[in-house]
Write an enzyme that holds these catalytic residues in place. Sequence first.
Site, PDB file in Angstrom:
ATOM      1  N   ASP A 155       6.648 -13.994  -2.835  1.00  0.00           N
ATOM      2  CA  ASP A 155       6.945 -13.650  -1.588  1.00  0.00           C
ATOM      3  C   ASP A 155       6.496 -14.926  -0.917  1.00  0.00           C
ATOM      4  OD1 ASP A 155       6.513 -11.817   0.752  1.00  0.00           O
ATOM      5  OD2 ASP A 155       4.243 -12.374   0.422  1.00  0.00           O
ATOM      6  N   ALA A 156       7.149 -14.859   0.486  1.00  0.00           N
ATOM      7  CA  ALA A 156       6.732 -16.189   1.228  1.00  0.00           C
ATOM      8  C   ALA A 156       5.616 -16.099   2.124  1.00  0.00           C
ATOM      9  CB  ALA A 156       8.055 -16.385   2.101  1.00  0.00           C
ATOM     10  N   TYR A 157       5.740 -15.084   3.081  1.00  0.00           N
ATOM     11  CA  TYR A 157       4.768 -15.040   4.106  1.00  0.00           C
ATOM     12  C   TYR A 157       3.465 -14.407   3.790  1.00  0.00           C
ATOM     13  CZ  TYR A 157       8.870 -15.936   7.106  1.00  0.00           C
ATOM     14  OH  TYR A 157      10.227 -16.150   7.482  1.00  0.00           O
ATOM     15  N   LYS A 202      11.562  -5.113   2.138  1.00  0.00           N
ATOM     16  CA  LYS A 202      10.603  -4.733   0.950  1.00  0.00           C
ATOM     17  C   LYS A 202       9.565  -3.879   1.916  1.00  0.00           C
ATOM     18  CE  LYS A 202       9.430  -9.087   0.343  1.00  0.00           C
ATOM     19  NZ  LYS A 202       8.683 -10.433  -0.318  1.00  0.00           N
ATOM     20  N   SER A 257      12.098 -12.568   0.084  1.00  0.00           N
ATOM     21  CA  SER A 257      11.213 -12.433   1.278  1.00  0.00           C
ATOM     22  C   SER A 257      11.905 -11.771   2.454  1.00  0.00           C
ATOM     23  CB  SER A 257      10.973 -13.915   1.980  1.00  0.00           C
ATOM     24  OG  SER A 257      10.369 -13.690   3.362  1.00  0.00           O
ATOM     25  N   ASN A 258      11.195 -11.092   3.121  1.00  0.00           N
ATOM     26  CA  ASN A 258      11.847 -10.257   4.349  1.00  0.00           C
ATOM     27  C   ASN A 258      12.384 -11.173   5.354  1.00  0.00           C
ATOM     28  OD1 ASN A 258      11.199  -7.607   3.308  1.00  0.00           O
ATOM     29  ND2 ASN A 258       9.476  -7.413   4.459  1.00  0.00           N
ATOM     30  N   SER A 315       2.805 -11.787  -5.214  1.00  0.00           N
ATOM     31  CA  SER A 315       2.641 -11.573  -3.659  1.00  0.00           C
ATOM     32  C   SER A 315       1.040 -11.458  -3.291  1.00  0.00           C
ATOM     33  CB  SER A 315       3.274 -10.287  -3.367  1.00  0.00           C
ATOM     34  OG  SER A 315       3.095 -10.206  -1.914  1.00  0.00           O
ATOM     35  N   PHE A 357       1.134  -4.231   0.326  1.00  0.00           N
ATOM     36  CA  PHE A 357       2.617  -3.492   0.548  1.00  0.00           C
ATOM     37  C   PHE A 357       3.594  -3.981  -0.532  1.00  0.00           C
ATOM     38  CE2 PHE A 357       4.125  -6.925   3.208  1.00  0.00           C
ATOM     39  CZ  PHE A 357       5.426  -6.672   3.046  1.00  0.00           C
ATOM     40  N   ASP A 358       3.504  -5.291  -0.818  1.00  0.00           N
ATOM     41  CA  ASP A 358       4.626  -6.000  -1.441  1.00  0.00           C
ATOM     42  C   ASP A 358       4.168  -5.986  -2.912  1.00  0.00           C
ATOM     43  OD1 ASP A 358       6.811  -7.572  -1.511  1.00  0.00           O
ATOM     44  OD2 ASP A 358       5.831  -9.161  -1.403  1.00  0.00           O
ATOM     45  N   ASN A 367       0.584  -9.728  -0.551  1.00  0.00           N
ATOM     46  CA  ASN A 367       0.590  -8.335   0.439  1.00  0.00           C
ATOM     47  C   ASN A 367       0.574  -7.257  -0.260  1.00  0.00           C
ATOM     48  OD1 ASN A 367       1.292  -9.956   2.976  1.00  0.00           O
ATOM     49  ND2 ASN A 367       2.737 -10.855   2.063  1.00  0.00           N
ATOM     50  N   ARG A 400       1.335 -10.607  13.794  1.00  0.00           N
ATOM     51  CA  ARG A 400       1.974 -10.181  12.184  1.00  0.00           C
ATOM     52  C   ARG A 400       1.751  -8.804  11.912  1.00  0.00           C
ATOM     53  NH1 ARG A 400       4.372 -11.581   7.495  1.00  0.00           N
ATOM     54  NH2 ARG A 400       3.047 -11.062   5.967  1.00  0.00           N
ATOM     55  N   THR A 458       1.804 -15.458   0.887  1.00  0.00           N
ATOM     56  CA  THR A 458       1.734 -16.048  -0.300  1.00  0.00           C
ATOM     57  C   THR A 458       1.740 -17.214  -0.683  1.00  0.00           C
ATOM     58  OG1 THR A 458       2.405 -13.683  -0.910  1.00  0.00           O
ATOM     59  CG2 THR A 458       2.639 -15.272  -2.766  1.00  0.00           C
TER      60      THR A 458
HETATM   61  C1  2OP Z   1       7.678 -11.646   3.127  1.00  0.00           C
HETATM   62  O1  2OP Z   1       7.525 -12.986   3.066  1.00  0.00           O
HETATM   63  C2  2OP Z   1       6.803 -10.231   5.007  1.00  0.00           C
HETATM   64  O2  2OP Z   1       5.371 -11.493   3.530  1.00  0.00           O
HETATM   65  C3  2OP Z   1       6.634 -10.898   3.641  1.00  0.00           C
HETATM   66  O3  2OP Z   1       8.630 -11.201   2.385  1.00  0.00           O
END
Ligand code: 2OP
Length: 250
Positions: free
Chosen positions: A8-10, A147, A114-115, A171, A175-176, A173, A39, A12
């Site tokens: 995951d990007a944001y 996601k 990523s989203n 991740s 939820f992820d 997150n 956020r 992570t």
């Molecule tokens: C993502 O990078 C939003 O953290 C989430 O997909």
Amino acid sequence: MIEAIVFDAYGTLYDVQSVEQVVEKKFPGRGAFITAIWRMKQLEYSWLRGMMGSYADFRTITKDALAYTLGIMGLKADDAELESLVDGQNRLTPYPEAAAALTSLSRHRLAILSNGSGEMLRALVDHSGLGRFLEAVMSVEEARTFKPHPSAYALVQRCLGLTPDRVLFVSSNGFDVSGAKSFGFTVARIVRVSPDALRRELAEPATVGVGGMFRALRSQQEMIGEAPDFSLNSLTELGPLAEGGFSVGA
Ligand code: 2OP
């Protein structure tokens, strides 16, 4: 056997709170508050749009979430100012251990799912220099949802040609983590805020600020089943995990 590690990007690989400096410059004294609500709303809008079946790309969602946040506070920003703040999301700082951790995993295929929109992710990865470690930067854009919808995770197989049992998804997150586990990946959760640290922070609810509220809502494992296979304190622990062959329970 795990062949690819998909991140995951944001939150992570990249610290979402690092945009706070840009916001603080524009709205002195309000940076932390705006960034946290921004956020929270950004993710809510992705989930709402996912459920409503009314996809809009993550840049649009991010801008809408910022407009909401400034609106409730009675703060004014014209379109160019909103765009410029949203651009700050393309210059987020990677977590300090990210580059070394990715280096230690070079025997695996590495990617992001990523989203973020394709354009946002390209800018983010180019700006931070992490692109050199990555075989693919996948945006959910292609699935036209977000996601944790299964069709977002299914892009990994389409892009990398690997079935879920060959993928470790990483991740921070909640939820992820739940979504990726429910989809069928092996999942490593990066614990950015330990339950003990959060409990201490929330011990005096009357003094908890928006940062504490953000961490209370977004930093912990969700209680909807789908526990991760591994809980790690930082990306650095992925290297030893890979060396050990990702044995569950390690
Ligand atoms: C993502 O990078 C939003 O953290 C989430 O997909």
